[in-house]
Design an enzyme around this catalytic site. Structure first.
Site, short mmCIF file in Angstrom:
data_model
loop_
_atom_site.label_atom_id
_atom_site.label_comp_id
_atom_site.label_asym_id
_atom_site.label_seq_id
_atom_site.Cartn_x
_atom_site.Cartn_y
_atom_site.Cartn_z
N HIS A 1 -37.18 -54.48 31.26
CA HIS A 1 -37.39 -55.22 32.51
C HIS A 1 -38.81 -55.01 33.00
CE1 HIS A 1 -32.94 -55.58 33.94
NE2 HIS A 1 -33.06 -55.79 32.65
N TYR B 1 -32.47 -54.86 44.49
CA TYR B 1 -32.14 -53.87 45.53
C TYR B 1 -32.13 -54.62 46.86
CZ TYR B 1 -33.18 -49.90 42.39
OH TYR B 1 -33.18 -48.98 41.37
N PRO C 1 -29.52 -41.49 44.01
CA PRO C 1 -29.67 -42.41 42.88
C PRO C 1 -30.59 -43.60 43.12
CG PRO C 1 -27.51 -42.70 43.90
CD PRO C 1 -28.14 -41.53 44.57
N LYS D 1 -33.66 -41.97 38.96
CA LYS D 1 -34.49 -40.94 38.33
C LYS D 1 -33.77 -39.78 37.66
CE LYS D 1 -38.48 -42.61 39.40
NZ LYS D 1 -39.07 -43.41 38.34
N TYR E 1 -41.70 -46.09 40.20
CA TYR E 1 -40.43 -46.55 39.63
C TYR E 1 -40.46 -46.51 38.10
CZ TYR E 1 -36.00 -49.03 39.48
OH TYR E 1 -34.69 -49.36 39.25
P1 FAD Z 1 -24.90 -34.01 33.10
O1 FAD Z 1 -24.99 -35.39 32.60
O2 FAD Z 1 -24.05 -33.74 34.29
O3 FAD Z 1 -24.40 -33.12 31.90
C1 FAD Z 1 -23.95 -31.80 32.07
C2 FAD Z 1 -22.90 -31.49 31.01
O4 FAD Z 1 -22.47 -30.14 31.14
C3 FAD Z 1 -21.67 -32.35 31.19
O5 FAD Z 1 -21.33 -32.96 29.97
C4 FAD Z 1 -20.62 -31.38 31.68
O6 FAD Z 1 -19.31 -31.75 31.28
C5 FAD Z 1 -21.08 -30.10 31.04
N1 FAD Z 1 -20.61 -28.87 31.70
C6 FAD Z 1 -20.43 -28.67 33.01
N2 FAD Z 1 -19.96 -27.43 33.24
C7 FAD Z 1 -19.86 -26.83 32.03
C8 FAD Z 1 -19.44 -25.56 31.62
N3 FAD Z 1 -19.01 -24.65 32.49
N4 FAD Z 1 -19.44 -25.27 30.31
C9 FAD Z 1 -19.86 -26.20 29.39
N5 FAD Z 1 -20.28 -27.43 29.74
C10 FAD Z 1 -20.28 -27.75 31.04
N6 FAD Z 1 -30.10 -41.25 36.75
C11 FAD Z 1 -31.08 -42.11 36.36
O7 FAD Z 1 -32.10 -41.64 35.84
N7 FAD Z 1 -31.00 -43.45 36.49
C12 FAD Z 1 -29.91 -44.01 37.04
O8 FAD Z 1 -29.85 -45.23 37.09
C13 FAD Z 1 -28.84 -43.16 37.50
N8 FAD Z 1 -27.72 -43.68 38.03
C14 FAD Z 1 -26.66 -42.85 38.30
C15 FAD Z 1 -25.50 -43.42 38.75
C16 FAD Z 1 -24.41 -42.62 39.02
C17 FAD Z 1 -23.14 -43.27 39.50
C18 FAD Z 1 -24.48 -41.19 38.81
C19 FAD Z 1 -23.29 -40.29 39.09
C20 FAD Z 1 -25.65 -40.62 38.37
C21 FAD Z 1 -26.74 -41.44 38.11
N9 FAD Z 1 -27.92 -40.91 37.63
C22 FAD Z 1 -28.96 -41.75 37.31
C23 FAD Z 1 -28.07 -39.47 37.41
C24 FAD Z 1 -27.83 -39.06 35.96
O9 FAD Z 1 -26.59 -39.57 35.50
C25 FAD Z 1 -27.87 -37.54 35.85
O10 FAD Z 1 -29.04 -37.08 36.47
C26 FAD Z 1 -27.82 -37.08 34.39
O11 FAD Z 1 -26.53 -37.23 33.87
C27 FAD Z 1 -28.27 -35.61 34.27
O12 FAD Z 1 -28.08 -35.15 32.97
P2 FAD Z 1 -27.71 -33.63 32.70
O13 FAD Z 1 -27.56 -33.52 31.24
O14 FAD Z 1 -28.66 -32.77 33.41
O15 FAD Z 1 -26.32 -33.41 33.44
C1 DHB Z 2 -28.61 -48.15 38.20
C2 DHB Z 2 -28.41 -46.99 38.91
C3 DHB Z 2 -29.31 -46.62 39.87
O1 DHB Z 2 -29.14 -45.49 40.55
C4 DHB Z 2 -30.43 -47.41 40.13
O2 DHB Z 2 -31.30 -47.05 41.10
C5 DHB Z 2 -30.63 -48.57 39.41
C6 DHB Z 2 -29.71 -48.94 38.44
C7 DHB Z 2 -27.63 -48.52 37.16
O3 DHB Z 2 -26.61 -47.81 37.04
O4 DHB Z 2 -27.82 -49.51 36.46
#
Ligand code: FAD
Ligand code: DHB
Length: 388
Positions: free
Chosen positions: A75, A203, A295, A299, A385
């Site tokens: 995009h 947005y 969110p 990021k 962004y």
């Molecule tokens: P996680 O993905 O949470 O991974 C952590 C892992 O550790 C999980 O698999 C979990 O099961 C595991 N775990 C937990 N506890 C234990 C334990 N005790 N022992 C072993 N394993 C364990 N970010 C963006 O950049 N862009 C977006 O558009 C965006 N949109 C989002 C929309 C939603 C609805 C949500 C909820 C989040 C969004 N985020 C977005 C944030 C993004 O999803 C997270 O920042 C990202 O998943 C972080 O990755 P991570 O590996 O640090 O953590």
């Molecule tokens: C999406 C999630 C976000 O938090 C955002 O700012 C833009 C897009 C998505 O899930 O596509």
């Protein structure tokens, strides 16, 4: 008790843990990943969708780009919708060469698990009772797997276990500072079987609240609505969701999201958290285990990837060149970016979410007016962004 030894023990098979394991593997460094959920659960979780340019570049450079480049949706702009108008923030014009790519976290995690499997190095899914111990001297990860106690002895532990993990709470609280902010709203998110009716994310700030139009593929639309943090998802019938989205995206030119069957519904809370420092002894925190951003700036996933790319580089310098300086500067380097992203995500959140304060709403409209008419302001938005 089954005893194992590796160089880096990684807790968590989310994006942070899996990208780290991959980068270490490419540097010839051994790791073991332990994850308390099942493989299907980790892949099926519907979460992020937006990858910054730097994240895409890093994944491609490290051999993870094949499906991403084929199926990811590049995009070159986003749109802001407010006060009955839509405006484009044109990244191609404002920050040439930098764009975002929409590629579901599910897809990325699928690719990462496949790459891990191809490396022949292990991931243990569905482990129980994970503990991290002795990380000031002689790190160990202990857990139960298939009804047997396991112990991994390692040189380093990477705490990539997200915001509800065990690594951060295992660090003595008096050695950490935790900065937190709660926001008085949440998002109701849906996935819909509907071809996206726009090629760009939209947005929206409306008197009724924030809404966001996004997508996952040419046939799946992703949408979010601002709601209250204690919202009951059951109170939202499909029809109510579509009607509310239509009201909030109303903009005078007739554009609306295309409706379709709702495949998934969920509420996401909004929080900011930063843990300082992101290290204790030989335990390093990365991704959501160390910080959460609201969110609105898209990021969280990008920050997680950025952390582990620094961590992988620091660990490689330790093994290959006997250097510890990058391990010692890891936390400060990450935190500098983390706070800049907190700033941007907090700004996007306060720009686009509706409070009950009418003064605030007028101020937000004025700010949106500025952001969509000043090239300097648009460039600032675009460069943050698409990724600093
Ligand atoms: P996680 O993905 O949470 O991974 C952590 C892992 O550790 C999980 O698999 C979990 O099961 C595991 N775990 C937990 N506890 C234990 C334990 N005790 N022992 C072993 N394993 C364990 N970010 C963006 O950049 N862009 C977006 O558009 C965006 N949109 C989002 C929309 C939603 C609805 C949500 C909820 C989040 C969004 N985020 C977005 C944030 C993004 O999803 C997270 O920042 C990202 O998943 C972080 O990755 P991570 O590996 O640090 O953590
Ligand atoms: C999406 C999630 C976000 O938090 C955002 O700012 C833009 C897009 C998505 O899930 O596509």
């Amino acid at each position: 008790m089954k005893r194992m030894r590796t160089q880096v023990g990684i807790v968590g098979a989310g994006p942070a843990g899996l990208v780290l394991s991959h980068l270490l593997h490419l540097s010839g460094i051994d790791s073991i990943v332990v994850e308390n959920r099942s493989r299907d659960y980790v892949i099926g979780r519907v979460r992020a969708g937006v990858l910054e340019q730097g994240t895409v570049d890093l994944l491609v450079k490290n051999g993870l780009g094949e499906r991403l480049l084929r199926e990811g949706l590049r995009h070159g702009a986003i749109q802001l919708c407010f006060h009955g108008r839509r405006h484009r923030i044109d990244f191609d014009a404002l920050t040439p060469g930098r764009a975002i790519t929409v590629y579901g976290q599910n897809e990325l995690v699928t690719d990462l698990i496949a790459a891990r499997r191809a490396s022949g190095r292990p991931v243990y899914f569905e482990v129980e009772n994970v503990r991290v111990e002795d990380f000031d001297s002689d790190p160990r990860i202990r857990f139960r797997f298939e009804n047997q106690e396991h112990e991994i002895a390692c040189d380093f532990i990477a705490g990539c276990d997200g915001s509800h993990g065990v690594c951060r709470p295992s660090i003595p609280a008096e050695t950490l500072r935790i900065f937190e902010r709660d926001y008085p709203f949440a998002w109701l998110g849906i996935l819909a079987a509907a071809a996206p009716s726009s090629d760009e994310l939209v947005y929206a700030l409306h008197e009724r609240g924030f809404a966001l139009f996004s997508m996952r593929s040419p046939s799946v639309t992703r949408l979010y609505l601002q709601c209250s943090p204690d919202e009951d998802v059951e109170a939202w019938s499909d029809e109510r969701i579509w009607d509310e989205l239509a009201a909030r995206f109303e903009n005078g030119d007739g554009w609306l999201p295309r409706r379709g069957a709702i495949l998934q519904k969920g509420i996401t809370g909004m929080r900011s958290v930063v843990v300082e420092p992101m290290r204790r002894g030989r335990l390093f925190l990365a991704g959501d285990a160390a910080h959460i951003v609201p969110p609105t700036g898209a990021k969280g996933l990008n920050l997680a990837v950025s952390d582990v790319s620094l961590l992988a580089r620091a660990i490689a310098a330790y093994y290959h060149e006997g250097r510890e300086d990058l391990l010692n500067t890891y936390s400060d380097e990450c935190l500098r970016r983390v706070w800049r992203v907190q700033r941007f995500s907090g700004w996007m959140t306060s720009l686009l979410h509706r409070s009950s304060d009418e003064f605030d709403y007028r101020r937000q409209l004025a700010e949106l007016d500025y952001v969509t008419s000043s090239r300097a302001a648009m460039t600032s938005l675009a460069e943050n962004y698409t990724g600093l």
